[in-house]
Design a protein around this motif. Structure first.
Motif, PDB file in Angstrom:
ATOM      1  N   LEU A  34      45.719   6.937 -19.725  1.00  0.00           N
ATOM      2  CA  LEU A  34      44.293   7.213 -19.713  1.00  0.00           C
ATOM      3  C   LEU A  34      44.088   8.718 -19.713  1.00  0.00           C
ATOM      4  CD1 LEU A  34      41.252   6.591 -19.253  1.00  0.00           C
ATOM      5  CD2 LEU A  34      41.783   6.537 -16.795  1.00  0.00           C
ATOM      6  N   ARG A  35      43.246   9.203 -20.606  1.00  0.00           N
ATOM      7  CA  ARG A  35      42.880  10.623 -20.627  1.00  0.00           C
ATOM      8  C   ARG A  35      41.356  10.698 -20.623  1.00  0.00           C
ATOM      9  NH1 ARG A  35      44.667  16.150 -23.191  1.00  0.00           N
ATOM     10  NH2 ARG A  35      46.224  15.737 -21.620  1.00  0.00           N
ATOM     11  N   VAL A  36      40.817  11.541 -19.710  1.00  0.00           N
ATOM     12  CA  VAL A  36      39.385  11.786 -19.650  1.00  0.00           C
ATOM     13  C   VAL A  36      39.169  13.270 -19.895  1.00  0.00           C
ATOM     14  CG1 VAL A  36      37.318  11.689 -18.207  1.00  0.00           C
ATOM     15  CG2 VAL A  36      39.035   9.883 -18.043  1.00  0.00           C
ATOM     16  N   GLU A  37      38.215  13.583 -20.783  1.00  0.00           N
ATOM     17  CA  GLU A  37      37.972  14.974 -21.153  1.00  0.00           C
ATOM     18  C   GLU A  37      36.478  15.274 -21.156  1.00  0.00           C
ATOM     19  OE1 GLU A  37      41.261  16.167 -24.290  1.00  0.00           O
ATOM     20  OE2 GLU A  37      40.192  14.351 -24.894  1.00  0.00           O
ATOM     21  N   ARG A  38      36.170  16.516 -20.853  1.00  0.00           N
ATOM     22  CA  ARG A  38      34.814  17.050 -20.967  1.00  0.00           C
ATOM     23  C   ARG A  38      34.969  18.519 -21.339  1.00  0.00           C
ATOM     24  NH1 ARG A  38      29.519  16.656 -17.350  1.00  0.00           N
ATOM     25  NH2 ARG A  38      28.581  18.614 -18.011  1.00  0.00           N
ATOM     26  N   ALA A  39      34.178  18.981 -22.277  1.00  0.00           N
ATOM     27  CA  ALA A  39      34.266  20.376 -22.721  1.00  0.00           C
ATOM     28  C   ALA A  39      34.124  21.311 -21.528  1.00  0.00           C
ATOM     29  CB  ALA A  39      33.183  20.668 -23.752  1.00  0.00           C
ATOM     30  N   GLY A  40      35.023  22.282 -21.429  1.00  0.00           N
ATOM     31  CA  GLY A  40      34.970  23.264 -20.360  1.00  0.00           C
ATOM     32  C   GLY A  40      35.604  22.822 -19.051  1.00  0.00           C
ATOM     33  N   CYS A  41      36.165  21.612 -19.010  1.00  0.00           N
ATOM     34  CA  CYS A  41      36.780  21.089 -17.778  1.00  0.00           C
ATOM     35  C   CYS A  41      38.261  20.806 -18.012  1.00  0.00           C
ATOM     36  CB  CYS A  41      36.101  19.784 -17.353  1.00  0.00           C
ATOM     37  SG  CYS A  41      34.344  19.940 -17.035  1.00  0.00           S
ATOM     38  N   GLU A  42      39.009  20.698 -16.926  1.00  0.00           N
ATOM     39  CA  GLU A  42      40.407  20.288 -17.015  1.00  0.00           C
ATOM     40  C   GLU A  42      40.463  18.819 -17.422  1.00  0.00           C
ATOM     41  OE1 GLU A  42      43.265  22.085 -16.426  1.00  0.00           O
ATOM     42  OE2 GLU A  42      41.998  23.847 -16.238  1.00  0.00           O
ATOM     43  N   SER A  43      41.384  18.466 -18.305  1.00  0.00           N
ATOM     44  CA  SER A  43      41.580  17.064 -18.675  1.00  0.00           C
ATOM     45  C   SER A  43      42.193  16.313 -17.504  1.00  0.00           C
ATOM     46  CB  SER A  43      42.504  16.952 -19.884  1.00  0.00           C
ATOM     47  OG  SER A  43      41.932  17.577 -20.995  1.00  0.00           O
TER      48      SER A  43
END
Length: 75
Positions: A34-43
């Motif tokens: 599972l990978r969760v990402e948001r621009a400007g944040c640590e994955s």
């Protein structure tokens, strides 16, 4: 808002989409990355194991590490 998830099995994308999800994500038994990402944040990465015959529900709650601007806003 603006966060996305991707679930991989054997190096291939199995499911992906926006968070929060609108409903359950249905997957066969197996081991998933599972990978969760948001621009400007640590994955965020986690291995999730789904067992055959289990009750079928699994809730994953995470907190992304995101810098905050001097104005107190997220990127």
């Amino acid at each position: 808002p603006n966060s996305r998830y991707t679930l991989y099995a054997e190096g291939r994308v199995q499911r992906q989409g926006a968070i929060p999800v609108a409903g359950p994500i249905v997957l066969p038994a197996g081991v998933y990355a599972l990978r969760v990402e948001r621009a400007g944040c640590e994955s965020y990465d986690q291995t999730v194991s789904l067992l055959s015959g289990a009750d079928g529900s699994r809730v994953v709650t995470i907190t992304l590490l995101c810098p905050v601007s001097p104005e107190g806003r997220l990127p």
